[in-house]
Design an enzyme around this catalytic site. Structure first.
Site, PDB file in Angstrom:
ATOM      1  N   ALA A  36       0.840  -1.151   0.026  1.00  0.00           N
ATOM      2  CA  ALA A  36       0.125   0.091   0.085  1.00  0.00           C
ATOM      3  C   ALA A  36       1.072   1.334  -0.023  1.00  0.00           C
ATOM      4  CB  ALA A  36      -0.792  -0.047   1.115  1.00  0.00           C
TER       5      ALA A  36
ATOM      6  N   GLY B 279       0.720  -5.271   1.048  1.00  0.00           N
ATOM      7  CA  GLY B 279      -0.391  -5.367   0.174  1.00  0.00           C
ATOM      8  C   GLY B 279      -0.073  -6.381  -1.048  1.00  0.00           C
TER       9      GLY B 279
ATOM     10  N   GLU C 251      -0.171  -9.774  -0.169  1.00  0.00           N
ATOM     11  CA  GLU C 251      -1.878 -10.159   0.241  1.00  0.00           C
ATOM     12  C   GLU C 251      -2.448 -10.134  -0.850  1.00  0.00           C
ATOM     13  OE1 GLU C 251      -1.640  -6.590   2.912  1.00  0.00           O
ATOM     14  OE2 GLU C 251      -2.145  -7.723   4.434  1.00  0.00           O
TER      15      GLU C 251
ATOM     16  N   GLU D 294       4.868  -4.680   7.121  1.00  0.00           N
ATOM     17  CA  GLU D 294       4.419  -3.556   7.908  1.00  0.00           C
ATOM     18  C   GLU D 294       5.025  -3.223   9.257  1.00  0.00           C
ATOM     19  OE1 GLU D 294       3.016  -6.172   6.154  1.00  0.00           O
ATOM     20  OE2 GLU D 294       1.460  -5.595   4.850  1.00  0.00           O
TER      21      GLU D 294
HETATM   22  N1  CAA Z   1       4.551   3.013  -1.012  1.00  0.00           N
HETATM   23  C1  CAA Z   1       4.647   4.382  -1.591  1.00  0.00           C
HETATM   24  N2  CAA Z   1       5.878   4.457  -2.490  1.00  0.00           N
HETATM   25  C2  CAA Z   1       6.794   3.467  -2.496  1.00  0.00           C
HETATM   26  C3  CAA Z   1       6.424   2.268  -2.239  1.00  0.00           C
HETATM   27  C4  CAA Z   1       5.419   2.058  -1.214  1.00  0.00           C
HETATM   28  N3  CAA Z   1       4.915   1.098  -0.544  1.00  0.00           N
HETATM   29  N4  CAA Z   1       7.425   1.169  -2.373  1.00  0.00           N
HETATM   30  C5  CAA Z   1       8.361   2.148  -3.225  1.00  0.00           C
HETATM   31  N5  CAA Z   1       7.772   3.309  -3.308  1.00  0.00           N
HETATM   32  C6  CAA Z   1       8.539   4.146  -4.048  1.00  0.00           C
HETATM   33  C7  CAA Z   1       9.699   4.908  -3.273  1.00  0.00           C
HETATM   34  O1  CAA Z   1       9.170   5.917  -2.468  1.00  0.00           O
HETATM   35  C8  CAA Z   1      10.355   5.447  -4.310  1.00  0.00           C
HETATM   36  O2  CAA Z   1      10.108   6.543  -4.831  1.00  0.00           O
HETATM   37  P1  CAA Z   1      11.047   7.921  -5.202  1.00  0.00           P
HETATM   38  O3  CAA Z   1      11.653   7.418  -6.564  1.00  0.00           O
HETATM   39  O4  CAA Z   1      10.213   9.007  -5.519  1.00  0.00           O
HETATM   40  O5  CAA Z   1      11.963   8.197  -3.780  1.00  0.00           O
HETATM   41  C9  CAA Z   1      10.138   4.415  -5.561  1.00  0.00           C
HETATM   42  O6  CAA Z   1       8.902   3.892  -5.310  1.00  0.00           O
HETATM   43  C10 CAA Z   1      11.426   3.496  -5.821  1.00  0.00           C
HETATM   44  O7  CAA Z   1      11.239   2.689  -4.615  1.00  0.00           O
HETATM   45  P2  CAA Z   1      13.063   2.565  -4.062  1.00  0.00           P
HETATM   46  O8  CAA Z   1      14.111   3.646  -4.269  1.00  0.00           O
HETATM   47  O9  CAA Z   1      12.754   2.596  -2.722  1.00  0.00           O
HETATM   48  O10 CAA Z   1      13.456   1.367  -4.685  1.00  0.00           O
HETATM   49  P3  CAA Z   1      14.480   0.110  -4.168  1.00  0.00           P
HETATM   50  O11 CAA Z   1      14.833  -0.830  -5.192  1.00  0.00           O
HETATM   51  O12 CAA Z   1      15.737   0.972  -3.573  1.00  0.00           O
HETATM   52  O13 CAA Z   1      13.743  -0.716  -3.118  1.00  0.00           O
HETATM   53  C11 CAA Z   1      11.785  -1.718  -2.211  1.00  0.00           C
HETATM   54  C12 CAA Z   1      12.671  -1.441  -3.353  1.00  0.00           C
HETATM   55  C13 CAA Z   1      12.818  -2.703  -1.267  1.00  0.00           C
HETATM   56  C14 CAA Z   1      10.667  -2.473  -2.675  1.00  0.00           C
HETATM   57  C15 CAA Z   1      11.553  -0.479  -1.443  1.00  0.00           C
HETATM   58  O14 CAA Z   1      10.851   0.449  -2.181  1.00  0.00           O
HETATM   59  C16 CAA Z   1      10.544  -0.674  -0.138  1.00  0.00           C
HETATM   60  O15 CAA Z   1      10.847  -1.333   0.962  1.00  0.00           O
HETATM   61  N6  CAA Z   1       9.460  -0.256  -0.276  1.00  0.00           N
HETATM   62  C17 CAA Z   1       8.015  -0.345   0.674  1.00  0.00           C
HETATM   63  C18 CAA Z   1       7.757  -1.618   0.652  1.00  0.00           C
HETATM   64  C19 CAA Z   1       6.782  -1.774   2.172  1.00  0.00           C
HETATM   65  O16 CAA Z   1       6.948  -1.710   3.106  1.00  0.00           O
HETATM   66  N7  CAA Z   1       5.442  -2.339   1.758  1.00  0.00           N
HETATM   67  C20 CAA Z   1       4.470  -2.398   2.806  1.00  0.00           C
HETATM   68  C21 CAA Z   1       3.470  -1.194   2.566  1.00  0.00           C
HETATM   69  S1  CAA Z   1       2.418  -1.477   4.138  1.00  0.00           S
HETATM   70  C22 CAA Z   1       1.104  -2.145   3.241  1.00  0.00           C
HETATM   71  O17 CAA Z   1       1.057  -2.725   2.307  1.00  0.00           O
HETATM   72  C23 CAA Z   1       0.228  -2.274   4.308  1.00  0.00           C
HETATM   73  C24 CAA Z   1      -1.082  -3.090   3.961  1.00  0.00           C
HETATM   74  O18 CAA Z   1      -1.265  -4.101   4.588  1.00  0.00           O
HETATM   75  C25 CAA Z   1      -2.250  -2.537   3.179  1.00  0.00           C
END
Ligand code: CAA
Length: 256
Positions: free
Chosen positions: A62, A107, A110, A130
């Site tokens: 998400a 998500g 999920e 999360e």
């Molecule tokens: N939400 C919003 N933006 C996200 C995102 C997310 N979940 N995942 C990645 N992005 C964005 C980053 O902020 C980045 O944006 P900018 O270029 O504007 O800075 C872009 O996507 C590229 O991401 P990274 O530079 O971080 O790419 P990376 O290759 O270095 O890393 C990754 C990849 C390991 C997937 C890392 O992006 C990451 O850890 N993302 C978050 C994953 C996460 O925590 N997901 C769970 C969300 S909570 C949820 O889903 C709750 C639920 O149950 C509903």
């Protein structure tokens, strides 16, 4: 537009398309997903759905920016909206294959778990991170994950927030198969076409038997199976399928 839909030969491919945010799910994307799922369900030309993502992510979860300042009430509404949306995929009458091409986090894992079958590219990464963000999984992860991989492994994933590569996901039973990134779509489309070539009602009722039977005790579930077995025989599908086998020809399905 965050969702693209293409269809060919009875198979539709739904692609999540927000590569600049690794396909993170926001409100507009969920709304488009819901519309597209309804469109696919209502289209008699589509027999099987394949879900995938653009770029290096399936869905990286998400949208974190969207959730940062949620009140408790907003969090509940978001969780229910997300649960309902992935639930729409799970409840589709048509089979759904997740072609997990890359990051499937939060998500993303999920949504993949709400699909019937999961095939992972060797570049796929799964996880429920999360807790690292100070929240819990909210789109069904705390419930579908233990049902798929058992409570011990699910708790490990949900408590640590660790990432798991495709092979680890395969070993714990989270995915059906791991293929190379180059082969992923061909493999999934081939599987989808093989499903689409089978009896339409037979496939639909097989899904119904598994999904509804899991919520019952074995005796009731076996009763469900024999009832659905009878339903399929109330159409001409078995006669055509068996006849085609005996006459050494391809079946021509008419029922839906
Ligand atoms: N939400 C919003 N933006 C996200 C995102 C997310 N979940 N995942 C990645 N992005 C964005 C980053 O902020 C980045 O944006 P900018 O270029 O504007 O800075 C872009 O996507 C590229 O991401 P990274 O530079 O971080 O790419 P990376 O290759 O270095 O890393 C990754 C990849 C390991 C997937 C890392 O992006 C990451 O850890 N993302 C978050 C994953 C996460 O925590 N997901 C769970 C969300 S909570 C949820 O889903 C709750 C639920 O149950 C509903």
């Amino acid at each position: 537009m965050y969702v693209d839909l293409r269809k060919e030969d009875g198979v539709a491919v739904l692609t999540i398309d927000r590569p600049e945010a690794l396909n993170a799910m926001n409100v507009d994307m969920l709304a488009e997903l819901r519309e597209t799922i309804e469109q696919v369900e209502g289209d008699d030309d589509i027999l099987v759905l394949v879900v995938t993502g653009t770029g290096k992510a399936f869905i990286a979860g998400a949208d974190i920016a969207h959730m940062k300042d949620f009140s408790s009430r907003q969090a509940k509404e978001w969780s229910e909206y997300g649960q309902d949306t992935v639930g729409m995929l799970e409840k589709m009458k048509k089979p759904v294959i997740a072609a997990v091409n890359g990051y499937a986090l939060g998500g993303g894992t999920e949504l993949a778990m709400a699909c019937d079958i999961r095939v992972a590219s060797d570049k796929a990464v799964f996880g429920q991170p999360e807790v690292k963000l100070g929240m819990i999984a909210g789109f069904g992860g705390t419930q579908r994950l233990p049902r798929l991989v058992g409570p011990g492994k699910a708790k490990e994933m949900l408590f640590t927030g660790d990432h798991y590569d495709a092979q680890a996901a395969y070993e714990m039973g989270l995915v059906n198969k791991v293929v190379s990134a180059d082969e992923l779509m061909d493999y999934c489309l081939d599987m989808a076409k093989r499903i689409a070539s089978c009896g339409k009602l037979a496939v639909r009722l097989s899904k119904e038997a598994v999904d509804h039977g899991q919520e019952m005790d074995l005796e009731k579930a076996l009763h469900l199976e024999s009832s659905l077995y009878a339903v399929v025989f109330s159409t001409d599908e078995p006669c055509e399928g068996c006849g085609a086998f005996l006459e050494k020809r391809e079946p021509k399905w008419t029922s839906s």
